[in-house]
Design a protein around this motif. Structure first.
Motif, PDB file in Angstrom:
ATOM      1  N   PHE A   1     -11.400  17.771   3.986  1.00 47.00           N
ATOM      2  CA  PHE A   1      -9.950  17.646   4.133  1.00 47.00           C
ATOM      3  C   PHE A   1      -9.620  16.354   4.875  1.00 47.00           C
ATOM      4  O   PHE A   1     -10.138  16.107   5.968  1.00 47.00           O
ATOM      5  N   LEU A   2      -8.763  15.546   4.282  1.00 50.45           N
ATOM      6  CA  LEU A   2      -8.261  14.330   4.915  1.00 50.45           C
ATOM      7  C   LEU A   2      -6.839  14.630   5.390  1.00 50.45           C
ATOM      8  O   LEU A   2      -5.909  14.686   4.580  1.00 50.45           O
ATOM      9  N   ARG A   3      -6.690  14.846   6.686  1.00 50.37           N
ATOM     10  CA  ARG A   3      -5.383  15.213   7.235  1.00 50.37           C
ATOM     11  C   ARG A   3      -4.653  13.959   7.723  1.00 50.37           C
ATOM     12  O   ARG A   3      -4.796  13.518   8.864  1.00 50.37           O
ATOM     13  N   ASP A   4      -3.853  13.384   6.842  1.00 50.81           N
ATOM     14  CA  ASP A   4      -3.150  12.136   7.138  1.00 50.81           C
ATOM     15  C   ASP A   4      -1.945  12.370   8.036  1.00 50.81           C
ATOM     16  O   ASP A   4      -1.191  13.330   7.840  1.00 50.81           O
ATOM     17  N   ASN A   5      -1.742  11.476   8.979  1.00 49.37           N
ATOM     18  CA  ASN A   5      -0.493  11.431   9.717  1.00 49.37           C
ATOM     19  C   ASN A   5       0.570  10.805   8.793  1.00 49.37           C
ATOM     20  O   ASN A   5       0.310  10.548   7.610  1.00 49.37           O
ATOM     21  N   MET A   6       1.753  10.551   9.303  1.00 46.47           N
ATOM     22  CA  MET A   6       2.813   9.931   8.493  1.00 46.47           C
ATOM     23  C   MET A   6       2.356   8.573   7.970  1.00 46.47           C
ATOM     24  O   MET A   6       1.653   7.835   8.661  1.00 46.47           O
ATOM     25  N   TYR A   7       2.769   8.245   6.752  1.00 45.56           N
ATOM     26  CA  TYR A   7       2.414   6.958   6.153  1.00 45.56           C
ATOM     27  C   TYR A   7       3.209   5.839   6.830  1.00 45.56           C
ATOM     28  O   TYR A   7       4.443   5.761   6.693  1.00 45.56           O
ATOM     29  N   ALA A   8       2.513   4.958   7.513  1.00 42.78           N
ATOM     30  CA  ALA A   8       3.173   3.866   8.217  1.00 42.78           C
ATOM     31  C   ALA A   8       3.927   2.945   7.259  1.00 42.78           C
ATOM     32  O   ALA A   8       5.008   2.437   7.582  1.00 42.78           O
ATOM     33  N   ASP A   9       3.382   2.752   6.056  1.00 40.03           N
ATOM     34  CA  ASP A   9       3.974   1.841   5.090  1.00 40.03           C
ATOM     35  C   ASP A   9       5.392   2.242   4.691  1.00 40.03           C
ATOM     36  O   ASP A   9       6.197   1.393   4.290  1.00 40.03           O
ATOM     37  N   LEU A  10       5.693   3.540   4.782  1.00 40.25           N
ATOM     38  CA  LEU A  10       6.980   4.027   4.296  1.00 40.25           C
ATOM     39  C   LEU A  10       8.055   4.078   5.379  1.00 40.25           C
ATOM     40  O   LEU A  10       9.209   4.395   5.089  1.00 40.25           O
ATOM     41  N   LEU A  11       7.697   3.754   6.605  1.00 40.02           N
ATOM     42  CA  LEU A  11       8.664   3.877   7.701  1.00 40.02           C
ATOM     43  C   LEU A  11       9.932   3.041   7.498  1.00 40.02           C
ATOM     44  O   LEU A  11      11.031   3.529   7.791  1.00 40.02           O
TER      45      LEU A  11
END
Length: 277
Positions: free
Chosen positions: A133-143
């Motif tokens: 499982f890859l539990r990603d935090n919020m995508y920085a690119d989309l901020l």
């Protein structure tokens, strides 16, 4: 069964992973809903399947050893789609599932969609197939896209922090796992950036690096629902939008992991470096 199957290859994350695998000369199968939109990559074959179509998924995954399962688009029946996909993958004889989950996935997570990810994780565990499982935090690119046309980032996040992570870092981590899945069987990786930031700090960084003036405005929960009402989105979707911020306020997206540097061999990308590139 050495072929790697990649879902979501027409999207931001799956597309990055597929491009990296192609550059490394790795055979792969791109599992997409619309083959016409699939990227043209060396060593890649294309299979059509919708997550909700069990038979199409089974056919698409036959002969695949490892599958990168990028979560389906947000929808009220997303968990059901995920379960159908997982069951079909097991029926196809897939040897390892790498699932793109979310940081803090739990049955009682404040962010409503993190509960969907937890339910999917539990279903994968129950099938007995090896997983990571890859539990990603919020995508920085989309901020930057979260700020309105007026440059204001609005939400009830208070002074909570999020360890936002760059999409390229997630893709690098995914490729590392796909390259040697047996080494990561049963692992759950929290993928974060190198620091946890408030939305005020995020806004200031976007302004300083990009030149676009962005500020953060703290809303109450009631104000958050009112300010998003004009989109006409269904209740479940607005709940998801607002709970992104309340999860930050409660500290559920805080915390820095060393998983990105451990998996990729390079430091996690800072927000400033991401927007400067």
């Amino acid at each position: 069964m050495t072929t790697i199957a990649v879902t979501g290859a027409t999207g931001r994350l799956g597309g990055r992973v597929a491009a990296r695998l192609a550059a490394a000369g790795t055979d792969q199968r791109l599992v997409v809903r619309d083959p016409a939109r699939a990227p043209q990559l060396a060593g890649a074959e294309v299979a059509r399947a919708d997550f909700a179509d069990a038979e199409a998924v089974r056919r698409a995954l036959e002969g695949a050893g490892t599958v990168l399962m990028v979560s389906a688009s947000e929808a009220p029946d997303r968990v059901a789609q995920h379960r159908t996909f997982v069951d079909a993958a097991v029926a196809a004889g897939v040897g390892h599932l790498v699932y793109v989950s979310f940081y803090g996935a739990a049955p009682d997570a404040t962010f409503t969609l993190a509960r969907d990810h937890w339910a999917t994780e539990e279903h994968i565990r129950a099938q007995g197939v090896p997983f990571t499982f890859l539990r990603d935090n919020m995508y920085a690119d989309l901020l930057p896209l979260m700020a309105g046309e007026d440059g204001v980032l609005r939400g009830p996040a208070d002074q909570g922090r999020a360890s936002v992570v760059a999409l390229d870092d997630i893709a690098d981590a995914a490729v590392a796992v796909l390259g040697s899945p047996g080494e990561h069987a049963g692992a759950k990786y929290d993928l974060t950036g190198p620091e946890a930031l408030t939305l005020g700090e995020i806004a200031a960084t976007i302004t300083a690096v990009t030149g676009r003036a962005v500020t953060y405005h703290q809303e109450t929960i009631e104000e958050a629902y009112r300010s998003r009402a004009h989109y006409g989105a269904p209740d479940w979707e607005v709940d998801a939008w607002v709970s992104t911020y309340t999860a930050i306020a409660k500290g559920e997206l805080d915390g820095v992991s060393d998983a990105v540097p451990r998996l990729t061999g390079h430091p996690a990308t800072s927000l400033a470096d991401l927007f400067a590139s």
